[in-house]
Design an enzyme around this catalytic site. Structure first.
Site, PDB file in Angstrom:
ATOM      1  N   GLU A 120       0.842  -1.189   0.000  1.00 44.23           N
ATOM      2  CA  GLU A 120       0.000   0.000   0.000  1.00 44.23           C
ATOM      3  C   GLU A 120       0.885   1.250   0.000  1.00 44.23           C
ATOM      4  OE1 GLU A 120      -3.562   1.673   2.929  1.00 44.23           O
ATOM      5  OE2 GLU A 120      -1.777   0.733   3.812  1.00 44.23           O
ATOM      6  N   LYS A 153      -9.836   0.480  -2.086  1.00 38.74           N
ATOM      7  CA  LYS A 153     -10.038   0.071  -0.695  1.00 38.74           C
ATOM      8  C   LYS A 153     -11.448   0.439  -0.236  1.00 38.74           C
ATOM      9  CE  LYS A 153      -7.707   0.577   3.823  1.00 38.74           C
ATOM     10  NZ  LYS A 153      -6.610   1.290   4.511  1.00 38.74           N
ATOM     11  N   CYS A 170      -4.443  -3.395   4.041  1.00 41.33           N
ATOM     12  CA  CYS A 170      -4.053  -2.934   5.378  1.00 41.33           C
ATOM     13  C   CYS A 170      -5.162  -3.070   6.414  1.00 41.33           C
ATOM     14  CB  CYS A 170      -3.554  -1.486   5.278  1.00 41.33           C
ATOM     15  SG  CYS A 170      -2.613  -0.919   6.720  1.00 41.33           S
TER      16      CYS A 170
END
Length: 535
Positions: A293, A352, A404
């Site tokens: 990321e 995301k 994440c």
């Protein structure tokens, strides 16, 4: 003749009275102090320490502390337990912005533990109370994972069990069943100790109570051992050779844009270094490469120089790369994974979906600014949410992307597997949190997810710890922190679904219903008891 004793010296009485008063105050404070210390004990059971087993005595003692108390006492003791647990666990949240947000987060999250403590106290008078109490704990975790701001599951009991014997329970029913097994074993152990002590005093113990207590300890352990048959690292759909890139980040001293460009250059350079090793025959050529990321915070769709850097890296290694970028589209900002083909360039994206409050968007921006105007600078522009699962086709393999923070959320990981992922990648950027425990806590989550869905999990991180995790939860390779490195390994592809994958949210719903049933029973019994007493 009458002889009278001389009056006692009042100066001798004063120290005795003061001592008795001090002892009485200490006794009143002892439960509160114990609750806080037991919360700390639960924290110590979490990574990076491999002391997973400490969670069991922590809950054993916490259950004994709450048993038989009223809901108000449970509320207060639960809050102190939550503070003792969450204050050290979440200290990393204040690494960059100071203690204010960290303290605020802990004070809020501990409210859920307080309510859970009140619920445990209420059901603690029921027959078989460890079962009801453990279900109440999971119900509290379920609530904390959803509200406020779409929830904050960090600190689920399951995430402290990556090294423990209970881990296979994740494949049975995900993090709720794994956490329930640990907490039930703890409360059961506490009840076994209580009955043993009571039995020595009275010489009598109800057989049914003893059986339930022993079952509460043994069933989770036996269940976990039996569930090991669900855990396998056997390749079902062949294997692929995957490369994980950790480019590292520059230390302080660079201007913001220069810092972002340096991170991109570092990851391109490490990929080119891997390509040179492949060309020299030192390393087998990977089938695809995974970047972390934020490896390209410079938007490669809007900046030709950033695109050229990625093109050169992809051309050098000659295989597809998953690039973590920050992309602006139609005036909206996205945390995006970009599938970069060495010949065609960008061919697919994943935005995301579970974005981080106060990290990627700022809830209550005007209120936060009124409290401290500096805090609004944490997030200058809010990120937008993606809407679809992300599964990239890379060298014939289906790679599910879980970016994440998303790794903490059950639904976010499961959706990739049910969408066909044969392997999971958790690209992350932990550089903001320096050398705190955050990266180890998140790595443990990925290990639990590997077992939960029986998938290889790769963890490419900008600054470490990057890792490759087998479907049985074992870490086979990992990097250090704040070093440039790459990992290359042949890993199995799997497509079968565990019971946890198939059942999804159903085990959690079942446990919440058990908790509700226990609370309803206890409250009804209490009302009837008070009415009978009044009559």
């Amino acid at each position: 003749m009458t002889v009278t004793a001389p009056p006692e010296d009042e100066s001798e009485q004063l120290p005795q009275v003061a001592h008795a008063s001090w002892v009485a105050r200490l006794k009143r404070l002892l439960p509160a102090l114990s609750a806080a210390l037991l919360g700390v004990l639960l924290y110590v059971s979490f990574p990076p320490r491999p002391l997973w087993w400490l969670a069991v005595p922590a809950f054993a003692c916490f259950g004994l502390l709450l048993r038989g108390r009223g809901w108000k006492a449970g509320l207060g003791l639960g809050y102190l337990f939550g503070l003792g647990f969450l204050l050290p666990l979440l200290v990393w949240t204040g690494v960059e912005v100071g203690p204010g947000p960290w303290i605020a987060l802990v004070l809020l999250e501990a409210v859920f533990v307080a309510l859970t403590g009140a619920g445990i106290a209420v059901v603690s008078r029921l027959p078989g109370w460890p079962l009801w109490a453990a279900a109440v704990w999971i119900a509290g975790e379920a609530a904390r994972a959803r509200v406020p701001f779409n929830g904050f599951p960090w600190g689920k009991v399951a995430f402290g069990q990556a090294d423990g014997i209970f881990l296979p329970l994740a494949a049975v029913g995900g993090t709720p069943v794994l956490g329930f097994g640990v907490v039930l074993c703890g409360f059961g152990l506490g009840e076994v100790v209580r009955l043993a002590v009571a039995g020595r005093r009275t010489r009598t113990v109800r057989r049914s109570a003893a059986i339930v207590a022993l079952a509460s300890v043994l069933v989770p352990v036996v269940g976990a051992l039996a569930a090991r048959t669900l855990v396998s690292d056997k390749a079902e759909d062949g294997s692929v050779r995957v490369a994980v890139i950790q480019g590292n980040v520059p230390r302080a001293g660079l201007e913001f844009n220069a810092q972002r460009r340096a991170v991109l250059d570092y990851h391109a350079r490490e990929t080119e270094r891997l390509a040179a090793e492949v060309k020299a025959g030192k390393v087998a050529k990977p089938d695809f490469v995974l970047w972390p990321e934020n490896s390209s915070d410079v938007d490669p769709f809007a900046n030709a120089d950033a695109r050229a850097v990625i093109d050169e890296a992809a051309d050098a290694i000659g295989v597809p790369i998953s690039v973590g970028g920050v992309v602006e589209r139609d005036g909206k900002l996205f945390n995006e994974q970009i599938l970069w083909d060495p010949k065609k360039g960008p061919v697919d994206t994943y935005d995301k979906r579970q974005i981080q409050p106060f990290g990627e968007y700022l809830p209550l921006r005007s209120l936060v600014g009124a409290i401290n105007s500096n805090w609004t600078s944490m997030v200058r522009q809010d990120f937008s949410r993606g809407t679809k699962p992300g599964v990239f086709s890379m060298a014939g393999a289906k790679v599910g992307l879980v970016t994440c923070y998303e790794a903490a959320f059950d639904w976010a990981v499961r959706s990739e597997v049910t969408d066909g992922a044969q392997l999971i990648s958790v690209p992350s950027n932990n550089a903001t949190f320096d050398r705190s425990e955050m990266t180890y806590q998140q790595l443990a989550m990925s290990r639990v997810r590997a077992v939960e869905h029986s998938r290889t999990v790769t963890v490419p991180v900008t600054s470490g710890v990057s890792a490759i995790i087998m479907p049985d939860g074992r870490i086979t390779q990992k990097t250090g922190m704040f070093v440039a490195a790459h990992l290359v390994q042949k890993v199995p592809l799997r497509s079968s679904e565990t019971p946890a994958t198939r059942l999804g949210i159903l085990p959690e719903i079942a446990l919440v219903l058990v908790a509700a049933g226990g609370l309803g029973w206890a409250i009804t019994a209490g009302v009837r008891g008070r009415r009978a007493g009044n009559a």
